[in-house]
Write a protein that holds these residues in place. Structure first.
Motif, PDB file in Angstrom:
ATOM      1  N   ALA A 144      31.687  55.797  42.570  1.00 18.19           N
ATOM      2  CA  ALA A 144      30.628  56.630  41.989  1.00 18.19           C
ATOM      3  C   ALA A 144      29.299  55.888  41.898  1.00 18.19           C
ATOM      4  CB  ALA A 144      31.042  57.099  40.600  1.00 18.19           C
ATOM      5  N   ASP A 145      29.345  54.546  41.827  1.00 15.90           N
ATOM      6  CA  ASP A 145      28.094  53.771  41.741  1.00 15.90           C
ATOM      7  C   ASP A 145      27.243  53.920  42.992  1.00 15.90           C
ATOM      8  OD1 ASP A 145      28.811  50.997  43.446  1.00 15.90           O
ATOM      9  OD2 ASP A 145      30.532  51.992  42.567  1.00 15.90           O
ATOM     10  N   LYS A 146      27.862  54.419  44.071  1.00 20.99           N
ATOM     11  CA  LYS A 146      27.095  54.624  45.300  1.00 20.99           C
ATOM     12  C   LYS A 146      26.383  55.974  45.316  1.00 20.99           C
ATOM     13  CE  LYS A 146      29.395  51.369  48.275  1.00 20.99           C
ATOM     14  NZ  LYS A 146      29.712  51.064  49.677  1.00 20.99           N
ATOM     15  N   GLY A 177      45.824  57.317  48.264  1.00 21.99           N
ATOM     16  CA  GLY A 177      44.590  57.843  48.841  1.00 21.99           C
ATOM     17  C   GLY A 177      44.462  57.314  50.252  1.00 21.99           C
ATOM     18  N   ARG A 178      43.383  57.686  50.895  1.00 18.89           N
ATOM     19  CA  ARG A 178      43.132  57.221  52.253  1.00 18.89           C
ATOM     20  C   ARG A 178      42.886  55.714  52.224  1.00 18.89           C
ATOM     21  NH1 ARG A 178      38.920  58.106  56.581  1.00 18.89           N
ATOM     22  NH2 ARG A 178      40.222  58.847  58.288  1.00 18.89           N
ATOM     23  N   SER A 179      43.282  55.012  53.270  1.00 22.76           N
ATOM     24  CA  SER A 179      43.015  53.579  53.355  1.00 22.76           C
ATOM     25  C   SER A 179      41.531  53.348  53.104  1.00 22.76           C
ATOM     26  CB  SER A 179      43.334  53.040  54.749  1.00 22.76           C
ATOM     27  OG  SER A 179      44.615  53.429  55.128  1.00 22.76           O
ATOM     28  N   ASN A 180      41.228  52.301  52.350  1.00 25.47           N
ATOM     29  CA  ASN A 180      39.842  51.926  52.093  1.00 25.47           C
ATOM     30  C   ASN A 180      39.131  52.783  51.045  1.00 25.47           C
ATOM     31  OD1 ASN A 180      38.514  49.673  53.083  1.00 25.47           O
ATOM     32  ND2 ASN A 180      36.981  50.942  54.123  1.00 25.47           N
ATOM     33  N   VAL A 181      39.865  53.660  50.393  1.00 28.50           N
ATOM     34  CA  VAL A 181      39.241  54.559  49.413  1.00 28.50           C
ATOM     35  C   VAL A 181      38.835  53.807  48.143  1.00 28.50           C
ATOM     36  CG1 VAL A 181      41.373  55.290  48.214  1.00 28.50           C
ATOM     37  CG2 VAL A 181      39.454  56.885  48.400  1.00 28.50           C
ATOM     38  N   GLY A 182      39.450  52.615  47.954  1.00 25.76           N
ATOM     39  CA  GLY A 182      39.124  51.824  46.764  1.00 25.76           C
ATOM     40  C   GLY A 182      40.294  51.706  45.795  1.00 25.76           C
ATOM     41  N   LYS A 183      41.515  51.868  46.313  1.00 20.24           N
ATOM     42  CA  LYS A 183      42.713  51.861  45.460  1.00 20.24           C
ATOM     43  C   LYS A 183      42.951  50.493  44.826  1.00 20.24           C
ATOM     44  CE  LYS A 183      46.493  52.835  47.652  1.00 20.24           C
ATOM     45  NZ  LYS A 183      47.246  51.583  47.867  1.00 20.24           N
ATOM     46  N   SER A 184      42.891  49.453  45.648  1.00 19.51           N
ATOM     47  CA  SER A 184      43.132  48.105  45.101  1.00 19.51           C
ATOM     48  C   SER A 184      42.091  47.774  44.043  1.00 19.51           C
ATOM     49  CB  SER A 184      43.073  47.048  46.207  1.00 19.51           C
ATOM     50  OG  SER A 184      43.862  47.429  47.284  1.00 19.51           O
ATOM     51  N   SER A 185      40.845  48.077  44.342  1.00 21.54           N
ATOM     52  CA  SER A 185      39.764  47.784  43.399  1.00 21.54           C
ATOM     53  C   SER A 185      39.979  48.534  42.083  1.00 21.54           C
ATOM     54  CB  SER A 185      38.411  48.191  43.992  1.00 21.54           C
ATOM     55  OG  SER A 185      38.238  47.578  45.250  1.00 21.54           O
ATOM     56  N   LEU A 186      40.467  49.758  42.179  1.00 20.16           N
ATOM     57  CA  LEU A 186      40.694  50.564  40.982  1.00 20.16           C
ATOM     58  C   LEU A 186      41.843  49.990  40.149  1.00 20.16           C
ATOM     59  CD1 LEU A 186      39.853  53.123  39.453  1.00 20.16           C
ATOM     60  CD2 LEU A 186      41.609  54.353  40.719  1.00 20.16           C
ATOM     61  N   SER A 244      34.065  54.367  38.956  1.00 17.47           N
ATOM     62  CA  SER A 244      33.539  53.254  39.744  1.00 17.47           C
ATOM     63  C   SER A 244      34.221  51.977  39.290  1.00 17.47           C
ATOM     64  CB  SER A 244      32.022  53.115  39.549  1.00 17.47           C
ATOM     65  OG  SER A 244      31.599  51.849  40.042  1.00 17.47           O
ATOM     66  N   ALA A 245      34.880  51.312  40.230  1.00 20.95           N
ATOM     67  CA  ALA A 245      35.497  50.022  39.920  1.00 20.95           C
ATOM     68  C   ALA A 245      34.409  48.974  39.718  1.00 20.95           C
ATOM     69  CB  ALA A 245      36.435  49.604  41.054  1.00 20.95           C
ATOM     70  N   GLU A 246      33.251  49.276  40.258  1.00 16.67           N
ATOM     71  CA  GLU A 246      32.122  48.338  40.228  1.00 16.67           C
ATOM     72  C   GLU A 246      31.443  48.329  38.848  1.00 16.67           C
ATOM     73  OE1 GLU A 246      31.761  47.077  43.371  1.00 16.67           O
ATOM     74  OE2 GLU A 246      30.212  45.641  42.816  1.00 16.67           O
TER      75      GLU A 246
HETATM   76  P1  GDP Z   1      41.928  50.224  49.381  1.00 16.28           P
HETATM   77  O1  GDP Z   1      42.130  50.002  50.840  1.00 16.28           O
HETATM   78  O2  GDP Z   1      42.022  51.675  49.048  1.00 16.28           O
HETATM   79  O3  GDP Z   1      42.790  49.377  48.510  1.00 16.28           O
HETATM   80  O4  GDP Z   1      40.397  49.868  49.079  1.00 16.28           O
HETATM   81  P2  GDP Z   1      39.734  48.556  48.453  1.00 16.28           P
HETATM   82  O5  GDP Z   1      39.881  48.521  46.976  1.00 16.28           O
HETATM   83  O6  GDP Z   1      40.179  47.372  49.219  1.00 16.28           O
HETATM   84  O7  GDP Z   1      38.204  48.881  48.727  1.00 16.28           O
HETATM   85  C1  GDP Z   1      37.701  49.152  50.024  1.00 16.28           C
HETATM   86  C2  GDP Z   1      36.237  48.754  50.064  1.00 16.28           C
HETATM   87  O8  GDP Z   1      35.487  49.562  49.160  1.00 16.28           O
HETATM   88  C3  GDP Z   1      35.980  47.308  49.654  1.00 16.28           C
HETATM   89  O9  GDP Z   1      34.920  46.816  50.445  1.00 16.28           O
HETATM   90  C4  GDP Z   1      35.565  47.426  48.194  1.00 16.28           C
HETATM   91  O10 GDP Z   1      34.712  46.384  47.777  1.00 16.28           O
HETATM   92  C5  GDP Z   1      34.830  48.753  48.188  1.00 16.28           C
HETATM   93  N1  GDP Z   1      34.928  49.392  46.871  1.00 16.28           N
HETATM   94  C6  GDP Z   1      36.051  49.706  46.202  1.00 16.28           C
HETATM   95  N2  GDP Z   1      35.764  50.285  45.021  1.00 16.28           N
HETATM   96  C7  GDP Z   1      34.420  50.329  44.929  1.00 16.28           C
HETATM   97  C8  GDP Z   1      33.494  50.822  43.937  1.00 16.28           C
HETATM   98  O11 GDP Z   1      33.847  51.343  42.865  1.00 16.28           O
HETATM   99  N3  GDP Z   1      32.164  50.709  44.236  1.00 16.28           N
HETATM  100  C9  GDP Z   1      31.722  50.170  45.398  1.00 16.28           C
HETATM  101  N4  GDP Z   1      30.396  50.115  45.583  1.00 16.28           N
HETATM  102  N5  GDP Z   1      32.545  49.690  46.337  1.00 16.28           N
HETATM  103  C10 GDP Z   1      33.876  49.768  46.116  1.00 16.28           C
END
Ligand code: GDP
Length: 220
Positions: A167-169, A54-63, A197-199
């Motif tokens: 999605a929590d946003k 996905g795009r950088s910062n999309v939340g991949k690592s968190s997922l 939502s990873a959250e």
């Molecule tokens: P990556 O660059 O795609 O790996 O993205 P990260 O997982 O590092 O997430 C980028 C930013 O989005 C971070 O500040 C995370 O805390 C935030 N983030 C990721 N997933 C979620 C989510 O499910 N909910 C919320 N509210 N923030 C998230």
């Protein structure tokens, strides 16, 4: 942009346990195998692969962390030098492949070429690739970068599940409406998108089930 491009659907499954914050792969072993800049790298043993992009910062690592219940699992992908490589995690019977995030606008020409070589090579030629989890931000319509990437995905002909992050946003009302709006913008059926939502854990159990189903190669 032209007409929406056809993406074969990755089977979308529904998990048996109720939604919750329990990571579906928490009980499974997860081993980091390495970072590989060459998309033709053979992994030993050979197992089916499920790629995340996905795009950088999309939340991949968190997922990835939410799926595996490991904090900081995918942090390695964000470290300098590892951004043009695929990061490989071995689980029992399959690999999770963390592909570097795209954001074509910011990258230099050289980086863009290297990125394309890696991701295009991986998506179009990887024989062991069983499916692609394509991450999009649930709050926004697909960006230009997303639509450029969609062309590459469509060309690859790989089964794709579009996963809508953060999605929590969204408000409850938006949670009900955004998936269909994004599916329409992508030109894919509603059931080819999954809100997560990873959250809060929303949709994570179902995503885990979809991944296992894709890996098993079961018919719908
Ligand atoms: P990556 O660059 O795609 O790996 O993205 P990260 O997982 O590092 O997430 C980028 C930013 O989005 C971070 O500040 C995370 O805390 C935030 N983030 C990721 N997933 C979620 C989510 O499910 N909910 C919320 N509210 N923030 C998230």
């Amino acid at each position: 942009m032209g007409l929406p491009l056809y993406l074969p659907p990755m089977t979308r499954a529904v998990a048996k346990p109720p939604e919750g914050t329990i990571a579906p792969f928490a009980e499974l072993s997860v081993d980091f195998m390495g970072s590989y800049p060459d998309p033709a790298t053979r992994l030993e043993p050979e197992l089916p692969e499920l790629a995340f992009i996905g795009r950088s910062n999309v939340g991949k690592s968190s997922l990835l962390n939410a799926l595996t219940g490991r904090k900081g699992l995918a942090r390695v992908s964000a470290t300098p030098g590892k951004t043009q490589a695929m990061n490989v995690f071995r689980l029992p019977g399959f690999y999770l492949i963390d592909l570097p995030g795209y954001g074509f606008a910011k990258a230099s020409k050289v980086n863009r070429a290297a990125y394309r070589r890696l991701v295009e090579g991986y998506l179009t030629r990887r024989e062991t690739l069983a499916g692609v989890v394509w991450l999009l931000d649930s709050r926004h319509d697909p960006s230009k970068d997303d639509l450029v990437f969609q062309e590459l995905l469509a060309t690859s002909g790989r089964p794709v599940l579009a996963v809508l992050t953060k999605a929590d946003k969204l408000t409850r009302r938006e949670q009900a409406g955004r998936p269909a709006a994004i599916a329409a913008a992508l030109g894919v059926p509603d059931d080819q998108v999954q809100l997560v939502s990873a959250e809060t854990g929303l949709g994570i159990a179902d995503l885990g089930e979809s991944i296992l189903t894709a890996i098993r190669g079961e018919p719908e």
